[in-house]
Scaffold this motif. Structure first.
Motif, PDB file in Angstrom:
ATOM      1  N   ASP A 171      58.428  86.987  59.036  1.00  0.00           N
ATOM      2  CA  ASP A 171      57.643  85.887  58.502  1.00  0.00           C
ATOM      3  C   ASP A 171      56.176  86.301  58.372  1.00  0.00           C
ATOM      4  OD1 ASP A 171      56.170  84.961  61.105  1.00  0.00           O
ATOM      5  OD2 ASP A 171      58.259  85.315  61.637  1.00  0.00           O
TER       6      ASP A 171
ATOM      7  N   ALA C  62      62.101  72.869  50.914  1.00  0.00           N
ATOM      8  CA  ALA C  62      62.061  74.173  51.567  1.00  0.00           C
ATOM      9  C   ALA C  62      61.801  73.968  53.055  1.00  0.00           C
ATOM     10  CB  ALA C  62      60.968  75.035  50.959  1.00  0.00           C
ATOM     11  N   VAL C  64      60.673  75.876  56.181  1.00  0.00           N
ATOM     12  CA  VAL C  64      60.056  77.162  56.484  1.00  0.00           C
ATOM     13  C   VAL C  64      59.652  77.236  57.959  1.00  0.00           C
ATOM     14  CG1 VAL C  64      59.158  77.370  54.139  1.00  0.00           C
ATOM     15  CG2 VAL C  64      57.712  76.405  55.916  1.00  0.00           C
ATOM     16  N   GLU C 202      68.057  81.695  53.600  1.00  0.00           N
ATOM     17  CA  GLU C 202      67.314  82.946  53.394  1.00  0.00           C
ATOM     18  C   GLU C 202      67.875  83.730  52.208  1.00  0.00           C
ATOM     19  OE1 GLU C 202      64.703  83.734  55.119  1.00  0.00           O
ATOM     20  OE2 GLU C 202      64.859  82.942  57.143  1.00  0.00           O
ATOM     21  N   THR C 233      64.011  79.322  54.435  1.00  0.00           N
ATOM     22  CA  THR C 233      63.399  80.619  54.168  1.00  0.00           C
ATOM     23  C   THR C 233      62.171  80.846  55.037  1.00  0.00           C
ATOM     24  OG1 THR C 233      62.548  82.028  52.404  1.00  0.00           O
ATOM     25  CG2 THR C 233      61.888  79.718  52.336  1.00  0.00           C
ATOM     26  N   HIS C 234      61.833  82.136  55.231  1.00  0.00           N
ATOM     27  CA  HIS C 234      60.532  82.415  55.826  1.00  0.00           C
ATOM     28  C   HIS C 234      59.599  82.952  54.745  1.00  0.00           C
ATOM     29  CE1 HIS C 234      62.483  86.462  56.490  1.00  0.00           C
ATOM     30  NE2 HIS C 234      61.407  86.778  55.815  1.00  0.00           N
ATOM     31  N   LEU C 236      57.294  82.303  52.110  1.00  0.00           N
ATOM     32  CA  LEU C 236      56.491  81.179  51.626  1.00  0.00           C
ATOM     33  C   LEU C 236      56.283  81.254  50.116  1.00  0.00           C
ATOM     34  CD1 LEU C 236      53.937  81.106  54.540  1.00  0.00           C
ATOM     35  CD2 LEU C 236      55.643  79.376  54.028  1.00  0.00           C
ATOM     36  N   ALA C 239      59.179  79.664  48.483  1.00  0.00           N
ATOM     37  CA  ALA C 239      59.105  78.218  48.664  1.00  0.00           C
ATOM     38  C   ALA C 239      58.090  77.616  47.705  1.00  0.00           C
ATOM     39  CB  ALA C 239      58.740  77.885  50.107  1.00  0.00           C
ATOM     40  N   VAL C 246      57.954  70.620  51.286  1.00  0.00           N
ATOM     41  CA  VAL C 246      58.057  71.688  52.273  1.00  0.00           C
ATOM     42  C   VAL C 246      58.158  71.054  53.653  1.00  0.00           C
ATOM     43  CG1 VAL C 246      56.953  73.725  53.260  1.00  0.00           C
ATOM     44  CG2 VAL C 246      56.646  73.195  50.839  1.00  0.00           C
TER      45      VAL C 246
END
Lengths: 223, 278, 336
Positions: A171, C62, C64, C202, C233-234, C236, C239, C246
């Motif tokens: 991340d 999304a 996150v 993901e 998801t990670h 961004l 997204a 979000v």
């Protein structure tokens, strides 16, 4: 100086992954190598880390041409280049606690006595707490494990660091933290960096200069 | 996926059987000072009773006692042979996988050569070289059983060798020896251990087969194979007990050991994400 | 502590109204979703706590957060794919079925593939290597609907077309496909049953930026076709590209839900963690959030982010409630 000079490499002599790639990293310099996945840049990274014998071409470290690879390479050459891989899960021996993972290069080179001090020095540098150091890879997250893998690459104070898609699985915050740890190490030691990846924004921000994969190849090899 | 209760039941019943068998073969001979070879022709071929729960054989010897002694010898042969075969197999497999190239080719051709001979034939050839006794039988079992372990360990080492963690160790200055012994070998030991456990009943059956053919242990020595062999003549006369009990003692511990090994295998491959999914 | 100013309050009211309106026609409505793992030795892992959100048709939400924050667990809970040592509570309604309460049979026969489609993380691993894409699509058609051979062929080809998978590649094996095509094949599988809810876990990890953009755009197209898309998801950037809203997850809790244009726009998110996450991007300040997320098995009493938070005060020793799309005692005020 880390020089890759017209290197051809692959896993099958008849069909190399790439031909004639050249790239230079000066001491203290950080070079980003940008390319799509599957183009062979990871193989190039393994050649630069003395982990893969090229079919043709030369690798020159500080003027000395590398003539032997993997185990056969002289230990001081091998350990002069640290390497971090994309997937920490497969890059960490699953039976070693993170502290042992980081200390392993010292133990492997007969410098066991320095291990505890070096781990104590590196763990905060990559943001690992004492509690995490006692755990094994399956007990920590990908980000935490990658921090340990970066620490392991720095254990023997390499003069060059190769980061092969080091942050592709991570991340934004962990990415920024790992890049900051690499840069701190480079500032204090003057080590050179080859960061291989596909994230243009990241590598432009991180590195002194970035090289497109096709710039490494001779003109006639460009697709 | 099996119901966890059946799972537990299998584990505990297997453990119970193995426990009872181990206690019996370890404790009965030193505690019960009876001669399992004592012949009493006035009591020959008695069916099971309170005095002789497994009955007696054609020489009036107590079958329960002989079965315990027989199981003891068979287990001993099985354990020692499995241990020897596993050590040899793991060493050969790890060397072939870790060193590769010329060493790998030579060692694996050797394994192929051994495998090409039928196991029983090879086993018979080995016992024929020596005087009858426990050690030739163990050697015979070991010679025929290290092959599969060598193959398992080699393929496991080959797949581990290409993992980045080996690259990382090499890059960290580890010698070839250190990579093999500290990183590759520990990773295959659980698999090799599992193979060893599963080999114990295999080895017991091999011993029994040799003894049944009269090529294993001397016939006065009680082993499960010898017991079944001598019981063959009385079976034709309708006396079932001298065959049944040694046969059961071969089958039940085999199933129990397989049950334990199965539980062990389940623990070896916990889907790593399954508990936490982090 | 400042009271929200007038414009802020108007915004909050508008947000509440939007949320309420959405609850009506929500494809997925999650209330107080909580997942606990019991570990050996009596430890409990609070993987997800009190997740509340709605997802409307045609909308992309999304989810996150950092790795290990619980977002994948949330996805698995919605699919009924949690391991045996997990305990769930709360509700997750889709089309009248509570995904958390439904038994395995209901999930297998009426939910997976029919109401909820999964777009997997690594499509290449999601496809059976020894069979062609066509045979896998047709098998899924057969499992989901009872149709004849010809109809099956047609349904498979339709699904491929909807996922922009070229018909000429249908008879290929997965290893003969590029990463992008494998992703489309996996998406086609998710689309066959006409699921109104797509769950993408993901879907862009480890892909090149170009491929990320293409994959994301294709997912967005399915949302535009009237499906609800939950993108976990990670990444961004992915997204930002396709999400309408979000949701930021930290240490098992959703700490902020905001419209994407506000979240990524000049106003920015209001939760300090979300701000930190954005500021860690290389195109922004590229500075990490100090420290690491807490252990999910030993969460602090109060706000889980307080130990890493630049704005934390004594107030943060008590946990902030999740109201109007935010759980924070010291939210950043929207910049003018």
């Amino acid at each position: 100086m880390l020089e890759l000079d017209t290197v051809t490499a692959g896993y099958d002599r008849r069909a190399p992954v790439f031909r004639g790639a050249s790239l230079t990293v000066a001491p203290g310099e950080s070079v980003g190598l940008l390319g799509p996945s599957g183009c062979g840049k990871s193989t190039l990274a393994r050649v630069a880390a003395l982990l893969h014998r090229p079919d043709a071409g030369r690798l020159v470290l500080d003027g000395a041409e590398v003539r032997a690879w993997r185990h056969r390479a002289p230990r001081e050459l091998r350990t002069a280049v640290g390497v971090v891989f994309q997937q920490p899960r497969t890059a960490a021996d699953p039976r070693l606690a993170l502290a042992d993972l980081i200390a392993e290069p010292l133990r492997a080179t007969g410098r066991r006595a320095e291990a505890a001090d070096r781990v104590a020095e590196l763990a905060p540098a990559v943001g690992l707490t004492a509690d995490l150091l006692t755990r094994r890879p399956h007990e920590v997250s990908d980000g935490q494990l990658q921090r340990a893998c970066l620490a392991r690459a720095l254990t023997l104070r390499p003069r060059w660091l190769i980061c092969d898609e080091m942050t592709a699985m991570l991340d934004a915050s962990t990415t920024a933290a790992l890049v900051a740890a690499v840069e701190t190490y480079r500032e204090t030691t003057g080590a050179g960096l080859l960061a291989v990846g596909h994230d243009r924004v990241l590598l432009h921000r991180w590195c002194d200069r970035t090289v497109e994969w096709k710039e490494c190849l001779p003109a006639e090899e460009n697709p | 996926m099996a119901d966890p209760r059946t799972h537990r039941l299998r584990l505990w019943s297997s453990a119970l059987v193995v426990g009872v068998v181990l206690l019996a073969v370890l404790l009965v001979p030193p505690l019960v000072q009876l001669d399992e070879q004592a012949v009493d022709l006035s009591r020959k071929l008695l069916p099971p009773s309170w005095a002789h729960p497994f009955g007696t054989d054609d020489l009036g010897r107590d079958l329960l006692l002989r079965c315990v002694y027989g199981l003891r010898i068979s287990l001993l042969v099985g354990l020692v042979a499995a241990l020897v075969a596993t050590v040899v197999g793991t060493a050969v497999g790890a060397a072939a996988g870790a060193l590769g190239g010329w060493t790998d080719r030579t060692l694996m051709r050797l394994v192929d050569a051994f495998s090409s001979v039928p196991h029983l034939l090879l086993g018979i050839f080995v016992v024929a070289l020596f005087q009858p006794g426990v050690w030739p039988v163990i050697a015979s079992v070991a010679v025929t059983h290290w092959l599969s372990t060598a193959r398992i360990v080699r393929s496991e080492v080959l797949s581990l060798r290409t993992r980045p963690f080996v690259d990382a160790a090499v890059s960290g200055g580890a010698s070839r020896w250190r990579v093999a012994v500290r990183h590759l070998l520990p990773a295959v030991l659980p698999q090799a251990g599992l193979a060893a456990v599963l080999m114990v009943p295999h080895a017991m059956w091999h011993e029994s087969a040799l003894s049944f053919l009269g090529l294993g242990l001397p016939s006065h020595q009680a082993s499960l194979g010898n017991l079944v062999q001598t019981a063959r003549s009385s079976l034709l006369a309708g006396d079932w007990w001298p065959t049944l009990f040694p046969g059961l003692l071969l089958i039940v511990p085999t199933l129990a050991i397989a049950g334990l090994a199965g539980a062990w295998r389940d623990r070896l491959n916990p889907r790593r994400r399954s508990e936490l999914m982090l | 502590m400042n009271a929200p100013n007038a414009s802020g309050q108007r915004l909050l009211r508008a947000l509440d109204a939007v949320t309420a309106e959405r609850a009506e026609d929500a494809v997925l409505s999650v209330r107080d979703l909580t997942v606990r793992f019991r570990l050996r030795g009596g430890r409990t892992v609070a993987a997800v706590t009190g997740a509340d959100f709605d997802l409307a048709a045609g909308e992309c939400l999304a989810l996150v957060g950092e790795s290990g924050c619980g977002k994948s667990v949330l996805a698995s809970a919605l699919l009924g794919l949690l391991p045996g040592n997990a305990e769930t509570s709360g509700t997750a309604l889709t089309d009248g079925i509570d995904l958390l309460a439904a038994d395995e049979k209901t999930l297998a026969r009426t939910v997976r593939g029919r109401r909820v489609g999964l777009v997997p993380q690594s499509p290449a691993a999601h496809l059976t290597p020894v069979r062609t894409v066509r045979s896998q699509l047709e098998e899924t058609v057969r499992a989901l609907t009872a149709t004849g051979r010809r109809a099956r062929r047609k349904a498979a080809e339709d699904a491929a077309e909807r996922a922009a998978f070229p018909a000429g590649h249908l008879d290929r094996y997965p290893h003969e496909l590029s990463g992008g095509l494998a992703q489309r094949a996996a998406t086609a599988l998710a689309l066959i049953g006409g699921a109104r809810l797509l769950l993408a876990d993901e879907p862009t990890t480890g892909l090149d930026r170009d491929l990320v953009d293409r994959t994301a755009d294709e997912l967005r197209r399915h949302a535009d076709d009237g499906r609800a898309l939950l993108l976990i998801t990670h990444d961004l950037a992915a997204a930002e590209r396709i999400a309408d809203r979000v949701a930021v997850m930290y240490a098992g809790r959703i700490v902020e839900i905001a419209p994407a244009h506000r979240f990524f726009g000049p106003t920015g998110p209001r939760h300090p963690y979300a701000r930190g996450l954005l500021n860690a991007l290389p195109e922004r300040e590229f500075t990490p959030i100090p420290g690491m997320p807490p252990e999910l098995s030993a969460l602090p009493e109060g706000c889980a982010f307080a130990p890493r938070c630049p704005l934390a005060t004594e107030l943060c020793a008590t946990r902030p409630a999740f109201t109007a799309g935010l759980a924070c005692h010291h939210p950043e005020r929207p910049r003018a």
